[in-house]
Design an enzyme around this catalytic site. Structure first.
Site, PDB file in Angstrom:
ATOM      1  CD  GLU A  23     -58.430  -8.820  16.288  1.00 20.31           C
ATOM      2  OE1 GLU A  23     -59.627  -9.033  15.988  1.00 20.31           O
ATOM      3  OE2 GLU A  23     -57.600  -9.723  16.457  1.00 20.31           O
ATOM      4  CE  LYS A 157     -58.260 -17.238  17.742  1.00 17.96           C
ATOM      5  NZ  LYS A 157     -57.784 -16.026  17.094  1.00 17.96           N
TER       6      LYS A 157
END
Ligand code: PSU
Ligand code: MN
Length: 302
Positions: A23, A157
């Protein structure tokens, strides 16, 4: 068409060689310059050394490029006018001919269109803390439920609510596999303490899992949780202090929507004197290696 596959990537795909998607949000909005560019190039190198072909994905003047070249990666690292593009933003950036860095969700969509199964990132988005009040749930999760891409990450995360994220993934029917681990990885640290249902010991097992899901035509992504190496981790107790401070700061400054994740990552890096950035880099390298190995194994199966 608004999609362009680089010559190198196209050749690899046509020859049934292993290809790994990457990405660009991580480059434009996830890390500071010049580390972002250095890491993006090093990740490509790691994938090549494992015998696979990297395909970094981003949007340039409204064209989705599958396989950015070095100069383009450099531009994604430096330019200030690059939009963060998730599913809902894709038609805007494409039709307005803008530059866009693709998130996990948008990269999954484009990887699938290009015929790339394996995609490597750092950590996916998820349900934000207090997400039950704010409804701030990353579009990455819904994407995983519907788009046929395998996402290799170091878990979710740690700035997020990991428990709610895992619940959401279960509801949406997303298979989460722990690579050599029983629990969900927590990005900066190896272990969230939240158990996963499936542990995989080898890349062969993972490749078989992916192939089975595809042959059986169960639409949706597969999430591979690959813990950061123990020597590179920041223990939960240690990093959590800084996450709390950064979250407070975000609230005070009224940071909202898609700006939250980049704001938190950047501030935690400052608070930890770059220790978090270093961990972020190490976990991506670790994911790149595993992703390339999975892609290679998959190419043998098909
Ligand atoms: N992993 C990283 N750094 C990042 C991201 C992932 O190590 O910057 C990005 C990914 O692009 C992911 C996005 O899709 O953060 C999540 O943003 P949001 O919470 O706004 O959906
Ligand atoms: Mn959000």
């Amino acid at each position: 068409m608004n999609i362009l596959i680089s010559e190198k990537v196209l050749k690899a795909l046509n020859n049934n060689q292993a290809v790994v998607a990457l990405e660009s949000t991580i480059i434009s909005h996830g890390m500071p310059y010049p580390q972002n560019v250095q890491v993006a190039l090093q990740v490509e190198k790691i994938i090549e050394e494992e015998g696979a072909v990297p395909a970094t994905i981003g949007i340039i003047n409204g064209v989705a490029i599958i396989g950015l070249n070095k100069e383009e990666i450099e531009a994604f690292g430096q330019r200030k006018d690059i939009l963060k593009v998730s599913r809902r933003d894709l038609p805007y950036v494409l039709s307005q001919k803008k530059w866009g860095a693709t998130t996990v969700a948008a990269t999954m969509i484009l990887a699938q269109k290009a015929g790339i199964e394996v995609f490597v990132t750092g950590g996916i988005g998820g349900v934000h803390r207090l997400g039950n009040e704010t409804f701030d749930i990353s579009a990455d999760l819904k994407e995983l439920s519907q788009t046929n891409t395998t996402v290799v990450c170091a878990g979710v995360k740690a700035i997020l609510d990991l428990k709610l994220t895992l619940e959401y993934l279960e509801t949406m029917g997303v298979s989460v596999l722990g690579y050599k681990s029983n629990n969900l990885a927590a990005f900066y640290s190896t272990d969230s303490g939240l158990p996963l249902d499936y542990r995989m010991e080898t890349v062969q097992e993972i490749a078989n899992f992916i192939k089975t899901k595809r042959v059986f035509k169960i639409d949706g992504g597969i999430l591979i949780s690959n813990p950061i190496p123990k020597k590179d981790e920041i223990p939960n107790e240690e990093i959590n202090k800084y996450i709390e401070i950064a979250l407070k700061l975000a609230q005070e400054k009224n940071i909202k929507g898609k700006d939250i994740t980049p704001f938190l990552l950047a501030n935690i890096a400052v608070l930890t004197k770059q220790k978090s950035l270093n961990a972020n880099i190490k976990l991506i390298y670790n994911n790149a290696k595993l992703g390339a190995q999975i892609a290679k194994e998959l190419s043998k199966l098909s």
